[in-house]
Design a protein around this motif. Structure first.
Motif, PDB file in Angstrom:
ATOM      1  N   GLN A   1       0.841  -1.190   0.000  1.00  0.00           N
ATOM      2  CA  GLN A   1       0.000   0.000   0.000  1.00  0.00           C
ATOM      3  C   GLN A   1       0.879   1.245   0.000  1.00  0.00           C
ATOM      4  OE1 GLN A   1      -3.245   0.072  -0.251  1.00  0.00           O
ATOM      5  NE2 GLN A   1      -3.540   2.266  -0.015  1.00  0.00           N
ATOM      6  N   VAL A   2       0.650   2.107  -0.970  1.00  0.00           N
ATOM      7  CA  VAL A   2       1.426   3.341  -1.065  1.00  0.00           C
ATOM      8  C   VAL A   2       0.854   4.357  -0.092  1.00  0.00           C
ATOM      9  CG1 VAL A   2       2.111   5.228  -2.569  1.00  0.00           C
ATOM     10  CG2 VAL A   2       1.984   2.892  -3.465  1.00  0.00           C
ATOM     11  N   GLN A   3       1.717   4.970   0.675  1.00  0.00           N
ATOM     12  CA  GLN A   3       1.281   6.008   1.604  1.00  0.00           C
ATOM     13  C   GLN A   3       1.918   7.335   1.234  1.00  0.00           C
ATOM     14  OE1 GLN A   3       2.228   4.479   5.540  1.00  0.00           O
ATOM     15  NE2 GLN A   3       0.138   3.697   5.744  1.00  0.00           N
ATOM     16  N   LEU A   4       1.094   8.368   1.229  1.00  0.00           N
ATOM     17  CA  LEU A   4       1.555   9.724   0.964  1.00  0.00           C
ATOM     18  C   LEU A   4       1.095  10.601   2.115  1.00  0.00           C
ATOM     19  CD1 LEU A   4       0.484  10.009  -2.793  1.00  0.00           C
ATOM     20  CD2 LEU A   4       2.731   9.403  -1.913  1.00  0.00           C
ATOM     21  N   VAL A   5       2.035  11.302   2.721  1.00  0.00           N
ATOM     22  CA  VAL A   5       1.715  12.144   3.866  1.00  0.00           C
ATOM     23  C   VAL A   5       2.228  13.555   3.603  1.00  0.00           C
ATOM     24  CG1 VAL A   5       1.977  12.485   6.343  1.00  0.00           C
ATOM     25  CG2 VAL A   5       1.869  10.156   5.403  1.00  0.00           C
ATOM     26  N   GLU A   6       1.269  14.491   3.461  1.00  0.00           N
ATOM     27  CA  GLU A   6       1.625  15.884   3.197  1.00  0.00           C
ATOM     28  C   GLU A   6       1.822  16.648   4.503  1.00  0.00           C
ATOM     29  OE1 GLU A   6      -1.637  15.401  -0.207  1.00  0.00           O
ATOM     30  OE2 GLU A   6      -1.639  15.005   1.941  1.00  0.00           O
ATOM     31  N   SER A   7       2.613  17.694   4.420  1.00  0.00           N
ATOM     32  CA  SER A   7       2.796  18.604   5.545  1.00  0.00           C
ATOM     33  C   SER A   7       3.243  19.954   5.006  1.00  0.00           C
ATOM     34  CB  SER A   7       3.837  18.056   6.531  1.00  0.00           C
ATOM     35  OG  SER A   7       5.089  17.906   5.889  1.00  0.00           O
ATOM     36  N   GLY A   8       3.181  20.968   5.856  1.00  0.00           N
ATOM     37  CA  GLY A   8       3.693  22.273   5.484  1.00  0.00           C
ATOM     38  C   GLY A   8       2.663  23.328   5.159  1.00  0.00           C
ATOM     39  N   GLY A   9       1.398  22.964   5.148  1.00  0.00           N
ATOM     40  CA  GLY A   9       0.380  23.962   4.873  1.00  0.00           C
ATOM     41  C   GLY A   9       0.222  24.929   6.036  1.00  0.00           C
ATOM     42  N   GLY A  10      -0.581  25.963   5.817  1.00  0.00           N
ATOM     43  CA  GLY A  10      -0.810  26.938   6.873  1.00  0.00           C
ATOM     44  C   GLY A  10      -1.386  28.221   6.342  1.00  0.00           C
ATOM     45  N   LEU A  11      -1.346  29.233   7.187  1.00  0.00           N
ATOM     46  CA  LEU A  11      -1.864  30.559   6.860  1.00  0.00           C
ATOM     47  C   LEU A  11      -0.694  31.497   6.595  1.00  0.00           C
ATOM     48  CD1 LEU A  11      -4.156  32.680   6.739  1.00  0.00           C
ATOM     49  CD2 LEU A  11      -3.885  32.938   9.224  1.00  0.00           C
ATOM     50  N   VAL A  12      -0.759  32.218   5.492  1.00  0.00           N
ATOM     51  CA  VAL A  12       0.312  33.143   5.126  1.00  0.00           C
ATOM     52  C   VAL A  12      -0.296  34.359   4.467  1.00  0.00           C
ATOM     53  CG1 VAL A  12       0.673  32.059   2.873  1.00  0.00           C
ATOM     54  CG2 VAL A  12       2.560  33.297   3.972  1.00  0.00           C
ATOM     55  N   GLN A  13       0.363  35.486   4.597  1.00  0.00           N
ATOM     56  CA  GLN A  13      -0.111  36.698   3.940  1.00  0.00           C
ATOM     57  C   GLN A  13       0.266  36.689   2.463  1.00  0.00           C
ATOM     58  OE1 GLN A  13       1.508  40.004   6.202  1.00  0.00           O
ATOM     59  NE2 GLN A  13      -0.366  40.144   7.419  1.00  0.00           N
ATOM     60  N   ALA A  14      -0.508  37.420   1.693  1.00  0.00           N
ATOM     61  CA  ALA A  14      -0.204  37.548   0.266  1.00  0.00           C
ATOM     62  C   ALA A  14       1.226  38.056   0.086  1.00  0.00           C
ATOM     63  CB  ALA A  14      -1.194  38.504  -0.395  1.00  0.00           C
ATOM     64  N   GLY A  15       1.915  37.451  -0.865  1.00  0.00           N
ATOM     65  CA  GLY A  15       3.311  37.780  -1.104  1.00  0.00           C
ATOM     66  C   GLY A  15       4.283  36.901  -0.355  1.00  0.00           C
ATOM     67  N   GLY A  16       3.765  36.128   0.575  1.00  0.00           N
ATOM     68  CA  GLY A  16       4.606  35.258   1.374  1.00  0.00           C
ATOM     69  C   GLY A  16       4.909  33.942   0.697  1.00  0.00           C
ATOM     70  N   SER A  17       5.578  33.060   1.457  1.00  0.00           N
ATOM     71  CA  SER A  17       6.017  31.777   0.922  1.00  0.00           C
ATOM     72  C   SER A  17       5.659  30.642   1.871  1.00  0.00           C
ATOM     73  CB  SER A  17       7.533  31.777   0.705  1.00  0.00           C
ATOM     74  OG  SER A  17       7.935  32.759  -0.227  1.00  0.00           O
ATOM     75  N   LEU A  18       5.500  29.470   1.304  1.00  0.00           N
ATOM     76  CA  LEU A  18       5.317  28.235   2.051  1.00  0.00           C
ATOM     77  C   LEU A  18       5.993  27.120   1.278  1.00  0.00           C
ATOM     78  CD1 LEU A  18       1.557  28.170   3.173  1.00  0.00           C
ATOM     79  CD2 LEU A  18       3.544  28.326   4.677  1.00  0.00           C
ATOM     80  N   ARG A  19       6.427  26.094   1.998  1.00  0.00           N
ATOM     81  CA  ARG A  19       6.938  24.887   1.335  1.00  0.00           C
ATOM     82  C   ARG A  19       6.153  23.688   1.823  1.00  0.00           C
ATOM     83  NH1 ARG A  19      12.836  21.889   1.266  1.00  0.00           N
ATOM     84  NH2 ARG A  19      12.170  21.244   3.361  1.00  0.00           N
ATOM     85  N   LEU A  20       5.543  23.006   0.886  1.00  0.00           N
ATOM     86  CA  LEU A  20       4.829  21.779   1.180  1.00  0.00           C
ATOM     87  C   LEU A  20       5.758  20.586   0.981  1.00  0.00           C
ATOM     88  CD1 LEU A  20       1.432  22.434  -0.630  1.00  0.00           C
ATOM     89  CD2 LEU A  20       2.163  23.135   1.657  1.00  0.00           C
ATOM     90  N   SER A  21       5.541  19.559   1.788  1.00  0.00           N
ATOM     91  CA  SER A  21       6.288  18.315   1.653  1.00  0.00           C
ATOM     92  C   SER A  21       5.322  17.158   1.541  1.00  0.00           C
ATOM     93  CB  SER A  21       7.204  18.093   2.861  1.00  0.00           C
ATOM     94  OG  SER A  21       8.146  19.131   2.998  1.00  0.00           O
ATOM     95  N   CYS A  22       5.754  16.113   0.880  1.00  0.00           N
ATOM     96  CA  CYS A  22       4.947  14.903   0.748  1.00  0.00           C
ATOM     97  C   CYS A  22       5.889  13.718   0.863  1.00  0.00           C
ATOM     98  CB  CYS A  22       4.201  14.885  -0.570  1.00  0.00           C
ATOM     99  SG  CYS A  22       3.284  13.364  -0.889  1.00  0.00           S
ATOM    100  N   ALA A  23       5.774  12.982   1.944  1.00  0.00           N
ATOM    101  CA  ALA A  23       6.599  11.801   2.156  1.00  0.00           C
ATOM    102  C   ALA A  23       5.915  10.595   1.536  1.00  0.00           C
ATOM    103  CB  ALA A  23       6.813  11.583   3.647  1.00  0.00           C
TER     104      ALA A  23
END
Length: 122
Positions: A1-23
């Motif tokens: 069974q393939v498992q994918l687990v995302e992380s890194g989301g959240g609240l940010v102001q316009a113009g900002g940055s985020l990095r999402l990860s998926c293991a």
């Protein structure tokens, strides 16, 4: 069974940055999709098994970067210059792939993560 687990989301102001990860529990061709409230799930970016080729939706090209660390079986989505219209649940997806091919149609993917919320305030 393939498992994918995302992380890194959240609240940010316009113009900002985020990095999402998926293991992932293996090595696959992978992609990112997103679904905004009341809208269909849409393609964001894709990357081949080797990481040599990538492809982006026009709406994110130049702002988002998809990458992978195959030693860690982890997929990333670096999101810069975020806009309120980027607000959505972001999903990573995986499928068995071949060499440098990427996939942009959600129907071509066999495995999905649970999603992570990204909210961009104006």
């Amino acid at each position: 069974q393939v498992q994918l687990v995302e992380s890194g989301g959240g609240l940010v102001q316009a113009g900002g940055s985020l990095r999402l990860s998926c293991a992932a529990s293996g090595r696959y061709a992978m992609g990112w999709f997103r679904q905004a409230p009341g809208k269909e799930r849409m393609f964001v970016a894709a990357i081949s098994v080797t990481g040599a080729t990538t492809y982006y939706a026009a709406s994110v090209k130049g702002r988002f970067t998809i990458s992978r660390d195959n030693a860690k079986n982890t997929l990333y989505l670096q999101m810069n210059s975020l806009k309120p219209e980027d607000t959505a649940v972001y999903y990573c997806a995986a499928r068995r792939g071949y060499s440098d091919r990427y996939y942009v149609d959600e129907n071509e993917y066999d495995y999905w993560g649970q999603g992570t919320q990204v909210t961009v305030s104006s």
